[in-house]
Design a protein around this motif. Structure first.
Motif, PDB file in Angstrom:
ATOM      1  N   ALA A   1       0.835  -1.202   0.000  1.00 13.84           N
ATOM      2  CA  ALA A   1       0.000   0.000   0.000  1.00 13.84           C
ATOM      3  C   ALA A   1       0.868   1.250   0.000  1.00 13.84           C
ATOM      4  N   PHE A   2       1.899   1.258   0.835  1.00 15.09           N
ATOM      5  CA  PHE A   2       2.797   2.411   0.836  1.00 15.09           C
ATOM      6  C   PHE A   2       3.550   2.521  -0.487  1.00 15.09           C
ATOM      7  N   ALA A   3       4.065   1.412  -0.981  1.00 15.99           N
ATOM      8  CA  ALA A   3       4.849   1.445  -2.220  1.00 15.99           C
ATOM      9  C   ALA A   3       4.031   1.995  -3.387  1.00 15.99           C
ATOM     10  N   ARG A   4       2.753   1.649  -3.440  1.00 18.16           N
ATOM     11  CA  ARG A   4       1.906   2.173  -4.522  1.00 18.16           C
ATOM     12  C   ARG A   4       1.742   3.692  -4.415  1.00 18.16           C
ATOM     13  N   SER A   5       1.853   4.241  -3.212  1.00 14.54           N
ATOM     14  CA  SER A   5       1.690   5.686  -3.044  1.00 14.54           C
ATOM     15  C   SER A   5       2.865   6.464  -3.628  1.00 14.54           C
ATOM     16  N   VAL A   6       4.034   5.822  -3.741  1.00 21.06           N
ATOM     17  CA  VAL A   6       5.201   6.515  -4.291  1.00 21.06           C
ATOM     18  C   VAL A   6       5.591   5.993  -5.673  1.00 21.06           C
ATOM     19  N   ASP A   7       5.040   4.854  -6.069  1.00 18.79           N
ATOM     20  CA  ASP A   7       5.386   4.230  -7.356  1.00 18.79           C
ATOM     21  C   ASP A   7       4.110   3.693  -7.996  1.00 18.79           C
ATOM     22  N   PRO A   8       3.122   4.568  -8.247  1.00 19.10           N
ATOM     23  CA  PRO A   8       1.767   4.119  -8.595  1.00 19.10           C
ATOM     24  C   PRO A   8       1.633   3.464  -9.959  1.00 19.10           C
ATOM     25  N   HIS A   9       2.580   3.653 -10.848  1.00 19.84           N
ATOM     26  CA  HIS A   9       2.453   3.110 -12.200  1.00 19.84           C
ATOM     27  C   HIS A   9       3.270   1.844 -12.417  1.00 19.84           C
ATOM     28  N   ASN A  10       3.767   1.260 -11.352  1.00 19.76           N
ATOM     29  CA  ASN A  10       4.612   0.072 -11.423  1.00 19.76           C
ATOM     30  C   ASN A  10       3.719  -1.167 -11.557  1.00 19.76           C
TER      31      ASN A  10
ATOM     32  N   ARG B   1      14.806   0.622  -5.083  1.00 20.10           N
ATOM     33  CA  ARG B   1      14.597   1.288  -6.373  1.00 20.10           C
ATOM     34  C   ARG B   1      14.813   2.808  -6.282  1.00 20.10           C
ATOM     35  N   VAL B   2      15.633   3.244  -5.321  1.00 28.22           N
ATOM     36  CA  VAL B   2      15.807   4.684  -5.148  1.00 28.22           C
ATOM     37  C   VAL B   2      16.525   5.336  -6.330  1.00 28.22           C
ATOM     38  N   ASP B   3      17.148   4.514  -7.191  1.00 29.85           N
ATOM     39  CA  ASP B   3      17.817   5.053  -8.379  1.00 29.85           C
ATOM     40  C   ASP B   3      16.966   4.943  -9.640  1.00 29.85           C
ATOM     41  N   CYS B   4      15.792   4.325  -9.532  1.00 35.72           N
ATOM     42  CA  CYS B   4      14.919   4.180 -10.699  1.00 35.72           C
ATOM     43  C   CYS B   4      14.231   5.512 -11.004  1.00 35.72           C
ATOM     44  N   ALA B   5      13.955   5.729 -12.278  1.00 39.49           N
ATOM     45  CA  ALA B   5      13.407   7.018 -12.710  1.00 39.49           C
ATOM     46  C   ALA B   5      12.118   7.369 -11.973  1.00 39.49           C
ATOM     47  N   ALA B   6      11.242   6.385 -11.770  1.00 42.69           N
ATOM     48  CA  ALA B   6       9.961   6.673 -11.116  1.00 42.69           C
ATOM     49  C   ALA B   6      10.165   7.173  -9.694  1.00 42.69           C
TER      50      ALA B   6
ATOM     51  N   ASP C   1      11.787  10.686  -9.706  1.00 38.77           N
ATOM     52  CA  ASP C   1      10.746  11.687  -9.960  1.00 38.77           C
ATOM     53  C   ASP C   1       9.905  11.939  -8.709  1.00 38.77           C
ATOM     54  N   ALA C   2       9.579  10.870  -7.978  1.00 36.28           N
ATOM     55  CA  ALA C   2       8.714  11.005  -6.806  1.00 36.28           C
ATOM     56  C   ALA C   2       9.421  11.674  -5.638  1.00 36.28           C
ATOM     57  N   LEU C   3      10.720  11.406  -5.496  1.00 39.60           N
ATOM     58  CA  LEU C   3      11.445  11.866  -4.317  1.00 39.60           C
ATOM     59  C   LEU C   3      12.310  13.087  -4.585  1.00 39.60           C
ATOM     60  N   GLY C   4      12.781  13.197  -5.829  1.00 38.99           N
ATOM     61  CA  GLY C   4      13.605  14.351  -6.191  1.00 38.99           C
ATOM     62  C   GLY C   4      15.020  14.239  -5.661  1.00 38.99           C
ATOM     63  N   GLY C   5      15.852  15.214  -6.042  1.00 39.25           N
ATOM     64  CA  GLY C   5      17.214  15.277  -5.534  1.00 39.25           C
ATOM     65  C   GLY C   5      18.180  14.402  -6.300  1.00 39.25           C
ATOM     66  N   THR C   6      19.454  14.702  -6.140  1.00 42.19           N
ATOM     67  CA  THR C   6      20.503  13.938  -6.819  1.00 42.19           C
ATOM     68  C   THR C   6      21.251  13.011  -5.879  1.00 42.19           C
TER      69      THR C   6
ATOM     70  N   ARG D   1      21.402   9.907  -3.578  1.00 44.49           N
ATOM     71  CA  ARG D   1      20.596   8.688  -3.376  1.00 44.49           C
ATOM     72  C   ARG D   1      20.376   8.397  -1.890  1.00 44.49           C
ATOM     73  N   VAL D   2      21.320   8.729  -1.033  1.00 44.48           N
ATOM     74  CA  VAL D   2      21.119   8.514   0.398  1.00 44.48           C
ATOM     75  C   VAL D   2      20.007   9.418   0.919  1.00 44.48           C
ATOM     76  N   ALA D   3      19.985  10.668   0.449  1.00 39.37           N
ATOM     77  CA  ALA D   3      18.922  11.585   0.866  1.00 39.37           C
ATOM     78  C   ALA D   3      17.564  11.090   0.384  1.00 39.37           C
ATOM     79  N   ARG D   4      17.518  10.549  -0.844  1.00 40.79           N
ATOM     80  CA  ARG D   4      16.248   9.995  -1.338  1.00 40.79           C
ATOM     81  C   ARG D   4      15.805   8.826  -0.468  1.00 40.79           C
ATOM     82  N   PHE D   5      16.745   7.956  -0.131  1.00 42.73           N
ATOM     83  CA  PHE D   5      16.403   6.816   0.716  1.00 42.73           C
ATOM     84  C   PHE D   5      15.886   7.286   2.079  1.00 42.73           C
ATOM     85  N   ALA D   6      16.577   8.254   2.680  1.00 37.83           N
ATOM     86  CA  ALA D   6      16.152   8.757   3.988  1.00 37.83           C
ATOM     87  C   ALA D   6      14.755   9.367   3.915  1.00 37.83           C
ATOM     88  N   ASP D   7      14.479  10.087   2.848  1.00 40.80           N
ATOM     89  CA  ASP D   7      13.156  10.682   2.650  1.00 40.80           C
ATOM     90  C   ASP D   7      12.102   9.589   2.509  1.00 40.80           C
TER      91      ASP D   7
END
Length: 253
Positions: free
Chosen positions: A174-183, A219-224, A227-232, A234-240
């Motif tokens: 349920a959570f994963a679909r909220s950040v990766d809805p088109h997967n 999948r923090v390096d995947c395009a989807a 796009d959802a998390l932003g930033g360059t 990857r550790v910051a994206r994971f933490a977010d």
């Protein structure tokens, strides 16, 4: 070799492996009773206990089981695991004669500072580091540590069966679909997990191929996800992502 998921406590799994001759090993016995029941039902002899980390819901039954069966207790170097008879660390091998099994120990700090996983025989016992479509909370580690640990696990062969410590898959989907809805793979896994749980069946083990396709924390390096998390970073994206999961509340349909 038979692999059996034993439900325990509220939502834990104790993993039991047994050979045709009746020798068995268990992983993370949070309580002893389900293990005793399975050993008696299947006519098995417990030879070893593998522990991934010190939390009581993973070690609570280890001391009793070891005392009653004489099983060796393999555990990370951590004074909080008093039942250990053999201490293991990153790169160590756990070779068992009965049952005939061989595991490599992988240090995976993040959930706890001393957490380890056991990989071998096509299986990954990863405790509370990697869940199906999720990962553990960082009680003692940093985002850098946790992401590095998940990277190590994600690099294992894709057909490796993931045997984690809790039945969290439906909520994680349920959570994963909220950040990766088109997967599409995630949507299929979510439907499969819901159906399995509706019939009282475990959603585990999954495979690493499944997790790489569905699990946002891998999948923090995947395009989807970028796009959802932003930033360059990857550790910051994971933490977010982990913060979002901590705060997530599913909305009823």
């Amino acid at each position: 070799m038979r692999l059996i998921a034993l439900p325990a406590l509220a939502d834990n799994y104790i993993w039991l492996l047994a050979d045709a001759a009746g020798a068995a090993v268990v992983v993370d016995p949070g309580e002893a009773a389900p293990v005793y029941t399975a050993l008696a039902r299947e006519g098995l002899r417990l030879r070893a206990i593998l522990l991934t980390h010190h939390h009581p819901d993973h070690i609570g039954g280890a001391a009793t089981l070891a005392a009653q069966t004489g099983a060796e207790v393999y555990a990370p170097v951590d004074e909080r695991i008093a039942a250990a008879t053999v201490r293991v660390g990153d790169g160590d091998r756990v070779r068992l004669a009965e049952p005939d099994l061989d595991f490599t120990v992988i240090a995976v700090p993040g959930h706890t500072r001393s957490h380890v996983a056991y990989h071998g025989n096509g299986l990954l016992f990863c405790g509370d580091t990697l869940f199906s479509v999720g990962c553990g909370r960082m009680f003692e580690g940093t985002p850098e540590q946790m992401l590095a640990s998940l990277d190590r696990l994600a690099a294992l062969p894709g057909d490796t069966r993931v045997c984690c410590g809790h039945e969290y898959t439906v909520a994680n989907c349920a959570f994963a679909r909220s950040v990766d809805p088109h997967n599409a793979a995630l949507q299929a896994r979510s439907a499969q997990a819901a159906q399995l749980r509706a019939h009282g069946a475990p959603t585990l083990p999954s495979t690493l191929d499944d997790e790489r396709a569905c699990n946002p924390f891998l999948r923090v390096d995947c395009a989807a996800l970028v796009d959802a998390l932003g930033g360059t970073d990857r550790v910051a994206r994971f933490a977010d992502l982990r913060r979002r999961k901590d705060d997530y509340k599913a909305v009823a349909a």
